[in-house]
Design an enzyme around this catalytic site. Structure first.
Site, PDB file in Angstrom:
ATOM      1  N   LYS A 250      47.053  46.067  43.950  1.00 27.44           N
ATOM      2  CA  LYS A 250      46.134  45.485  42.954  1.00 27.44           C
ATOM      3  C   LYS A 250      44.774  45.211  43.595  1.00 27.44           C
ATOM      4  CE  LYS A 250      45.437  41.329  40.061  1.00 27.44           C
ATOM      5  NZ  LYS A 250      46.031  40.106  39.514  1.00 27.44           N
ATOM      6  N   ASP A 255      38.632  37.885  39.928  1.00 27.71           N
ATOM      7  CA  ASP A 255      39.345  37.635  38.676  1.00 27.71           C
ATOM      8  C   ASP A 255      38.902  36.307  38.073  1.00 27.71           C
ATOM      9  OD1 ASP A 255      41.031  37.605  36.543  1.00 27.71           O
ATOM     10  OD2 ASP A 255      42.873  37.239  37.692  1.00 27.71           O
ATOM     11  N   LYS A 262      39.297  31.708  33.127  1.00 29.45           N
ATOM     12  CA  LYS A 262      40.029  30.703  33.902  1.00 29.45           C
ATOM     13  C   LYS A 262      39.195  29.424  33.983  1.00 29.45           C
ATOM     14  CE  LYS A 262      42.322  33.819  37.219  1.00 29.45           C
ATOM     15  NZ  LYS A 262      43.734  33.566  36.919  1.00 29.45           N
ATOM     16  N   ASP A 273      42.053  38.475  44.872  1.00 29.28           N
ATOM     17  CA  ASP A 273      42.871  39.213  43.909  1.00 29.28           C
ATOM     18  C   ASP A 273      42.900  40.722  44.198  1.00 29.28           C
ATOM     19  OD1 ASP A 273      44.644  38.757  41.867  1.00 29.28           O
ATOM     20  OD2 ASP A 273      43.178  39.007  40.252  1.00 29.28           O
ATOM     21  N   ASP A 332      43.388  37.648  31.059  1.00 25.83           N
ATOM     22  CA  ASP A 332      43.640  37.227  32.441  1.00 25.83           C
ATOM     23  C   ASP A 332      44.914  37.871  33.008  1.00 25.83           C
ATOM     24  OD1 ASP A 332      43.188  35.914  34.779  1.00 25.83           O
ATOM     25  OD2 ASP A 332      43.845  33.933  34.072  1.00 25.83           O
ATOM     26  N   GLU A 334      45.424  40.860  33.741  1.00 24.15           N
ATOM     27  CA  GLU A 334      44.774  42.161  33.916  1.00 24.15           C
ATOM     28  C   GLU A 334      45.439  43.005  34.997  1.00 24.15           C
ATOM     29  OE1 GLU A 334      43.887  39.476  35.431  1.00 24.15           O
ATOM     30  OE2 GLU A 334      43.716  40.197  37.480  1.00 24.15           O
ATOM     31  N   ARG A 336      48.528  43.682  35.809  1.00 27.21           N
ATOM     32  CA  ARG A 336      49.602  44.582  35.373  1.00 27.21           C
ATOM     33  C   ARG A 336      49.045  45.812  34.664  1.00 27.21           C
ATOM     34  NH1 ARG A 336      52.251  39.764  32.075  1.00 27.21           N
ATOM     35  NH2 ARG A 336      51.285  38.689  33.826  1.00 27.21           N
TER      36      ARG A 336
HETATM   37  N1  BES Z   1      45.199  36.909  39.697  1.00 26.59           N
HETATM   38  C1  BES Z   1      45.967  36.107  38.831  1.00 26.59           C
HETATM   39  C2  BES Z   1      47.209  35.520  39.480  1.00 26.59           C
HETATM   40  C3  BES Z   1      47.009  34.537  40.592  1.00 26.59           C
HETATM   41  C4  BES Z   1      47.104  33.177  40.337  1.00 26.59           C
HETATM   42  C5  BES Z   1      46.811  34.949  41.891  1.00 26.59           C
HETATM   43  C6  BES Z   1      46.954  32.255  41.383  1.00 26.59           C
HETATM   44  C7  BES Z   1      46.661  34.043  42.924  1.00 26.59           C
HETATM   45  C8  BES Z   1      46.739  32.701  42.677  1.00 26.59           C
HETATM   46  C9  BES Z   1      46.416  36.921  37.613  1.00 26.59           C
HETATM   47  O1  BES Z   1      45.616  37.956  37.219  1.00 26.59           O
HETATM   48  C10 BES Z   1      46.522  35.976  36.473  1.00 26.59           C
HETATM   49  O2  BES Z   1      45.537  35.413  36.121  1.00 26.59           O
HETATM   50  N2  BES Z   1      47.700  35.824  35.912  1.00 26.59           N
HETATM   51  C11 BES Z   1      47.929  34.934  34.831  1.00 26.59           C
HETATM   52  C12 BES Z   1      48.873  35.609  33.892  1.00 26.59           C
HETATM   53  C13 BES Z   1      49.048  34.889  32.573  1.00 26.59           C
HETATM   54  C14 BES Z   1      47.784  34.968  31.763  1.00 26.59           C
HETATM   55  C15 BES Z   1      50.195  35.523  31.840  1.00 26.59           C
HETATM   56  C16 BES Z   1      48.536  33.655  35.390  1.00 26.59           C
HETATM   57  O3  BES Z   1      49.339  33.734  36.311  1.00 26.59           O
HETATM   58  O4  BES Z   1      48.148  32.581  34.926  1.00 26.59           O
HETATM   59 ZN    ZN Z   2      44.419  38.762  38.731  1.00 32.91          ZN
HETATM   60 ZN    ZN Z   3      44.073  37.321  35.876  1.00 31.46          ZN
END
Ligand code: BES
Ligand code: ZN
Ligand code: ZN
Length: 488
Positions: A250, A255, A262, A273, A332, A334, A336
């Protein structure tokens, strides 16, 4: 640089200490006597993996010793305390501004692999952006032994130096700030890192990606002035063998969450990220030195996830590279989307096995904290192997359950899939989303490194920043040959 039985002169000397006074046989008698005198009233300092600095004056020279306790040890190595001791020694050596270290390994009970691994893991700093900071890394490590295994130790030294060459490069990329490391800059730096090492690299820009119908990568990349990129790197160490590991990382250089923005607090550290992408670069870099007879195809989707009038929206329906339609329910989620396109591409280009690495979900951090990476996949035997090599290499993973029922929350009313499940089991449903894009007959592993890729709070050795997690384990998996055997 690590050598075995090289120049004995060093800024500091590392030895193991115990009750047996074995030191006498290894270092100058006067020094050993002073050390034992010092320890007479401090028997707790002999405790396994305790580390301390000892200064003494001998023949009008100040000498620095790092003493590692050896008493009652072997049973405790499972908690990596010996590895931590090696890391602590290196932290102290850097603090003392030592440029060279001599390690008397015959006085230590830990595996020599553990020693070298721990020392090199800690021997890193990121000071590119500090004007007057003096470089503190140790330049030379000399492993001293009177055993006959010099040849074996030399090849271990080469192996670890190669691995860490890749790890340090990956850490540099992850530590870079997102204003500097855009998708384009990542590609340029990657080209420099891998230059001259052989291997074919292909680049796809925003327009090629749109033409190829890489709907996931194009959608996520749309909002940013820094356009998306896809990089494909081939390392062919055994060209006649049809087996090929597809390594997908990834690469979200920042992000912010996109339109599903966020919170300010959650944006912090989102420069990491792209750690999965950096891991892939690190692995290929190390392979250029190690020359393992394996085939690896790195597939790296790079985007910046930023809100703008051009951003993809919540409620968009996008068509992925493999034709699946996805209803966006949160911009967010993104990672996947870009990984799914990369996974499809890797399979189309002949990958016979797949590993993807991603800072994918906050839910993984909630479940496992910063200690272990999360893992799911479609081949239990391979996951078991990965678990074992990871543990042996001081990288910890834990497998999540992966029952098909978890996938039901991804059902959409209007498209083939939604890009998020419900509130529950977020790390698993993210894995389920990826699973949709992987053929059932291709062994696949997904490693969620959201909690382990970046050390946000300095650990007890003072280490802060990108870790390079995953590189050692995957290289070890490649070396052990478990990639070739198709043990479905
Ligand atoms: N990059 C984040 C995940 C992340 C969170 C990495 C904390 C490192 C530390 C990812 O893209 C994300 O934002 N995921 C969301 C998914 C949700 C919207 C289903 C999440 O984990 O909140
Ligand atoms: Zn991310
Ligand atoms: Zn994200």
């Amino acid at each position: 640089m690590i050598t075995c039985n090289g120049n004995i002169q060093a800024d500091a000397i590392v030895v193991g200490i115990d009750k047996t006074k074995q030191l006498m046989q290894h270092i100058p008698k006067e020094d050993a006597t002073l050390i034992y005198k010092y320890l007479e009233t401090r028997s707790s300092n002999l405790a396994f993996a305790s580390v301390q600095v000892f200064h003494c004056v001998c023949e009008e020279r100040v000498k620095v010793y790092f003493l590692i306790g050896q008493e009652n040890g072997m049973s405790k190595t499972r908690d990596f305390s010996d590895y931590t001791a090696a890391r602590q020694v290196m932290a102290l050596a850097m603090k003392e501004h030592c440029q060279s270290l001599a390690v008397y390994v015959d006085t230590l009970s830990m595996r020599i692999e553990t020693l070298i691994d721990g020392l090199l893991d800690r021997n890193y700093e990121f000071i590119q952006y500090m004007k007057n900071k003096e470089r503190c890394v140790v330049e030379k490590i000399n492993v001293i032994t009177s055993s006959l295994q010099v040849k074996e130790i030399n090849s271990l030294c080469y192996k670890y130096m190669s691995m860490y060459e890749g790890i340090y490069k990956a850490r540099d990329l992850v530590n870079m700030p997102p204003n500097e490391l855009t998708p384009r800059k990542f590609v340029d730096l990657m080209a420099t890192i891998l230059q001259g090492g052989g291997g074919k690299v292909e680049y796809f820009n925003k327009w090629s990606l749109e033409k190829m119908k890489m709907g996931g990568i194009s959608a996520v990349g749309k909002g940013s002035m820094n356009p998306p990129q896809l990089v494909v790197i081939q390392y062919l160490g055994d060209p006649d063998n049809p087996d090929k590991l597809g390594l997908i990382g990834k690469g979200v250089t920042y992000d912010s969450g996109g339109l599903s923005l966020k919170s300010a607090a959650n944006q912090e550290f989102m420069k990491d990220d792209m750690a999965g992408a950096a891991t892939v670069v690190g692995i290929i870099k190390a392979l250029q030195y190690l020359k393992y007879p394996v085939n690896v195809m790195g597939v790296i989707p790079l985007v910046e996830n930023i809100p703008s009038s051009m951003s993809y929206h919540v409620d968009d329906i996008i068509t992925m590279y493999d034709g699946t339609t996805v209803e966006i329910k949160n911009t967010d989620a993104e990672g996947r989307l870009i990984l799914a396109d990369a996974l499809s591409y890797a399979q189309e280009k002949g990958a016979t096995r797949l590993i993807d690495l991603a800072t994918l979900t906050g839910a993984c951090v909630t479940a496992l904290g910063t200690i272990r990476s999360g893992m799911v996949g479609n081949n239990q035997e391979w996951m078991n192997q990965f678990f074992c090599v990871a543990e042996q290499n001081h990288e910890k993973v834990w497998q999540f359950p992966f029952d098909a029922e978890y996938g039901e929350s991804l059902k959409s009313q209007v498209a083939d899939l939604k890009n998020i499940g419900g509130r529950d089991a977020g790390a698993i449903t993210a894995g389920m989303f990826l699973n949709h894009f992987v053929r059932a007959d291709i062994p696949w592993l997904h490693v969620d490194i959201a909690g382990t890729a970046f050390c946000e709070q300095a650990d007890k050795t003072g280490f802060y920043g990108a870790t390079g997690v995953g590189i050692k384990s995957i290289l070890e998996l490649l070396r052990s040959g478990s990639i070739e055997k198709n043990n479905q």
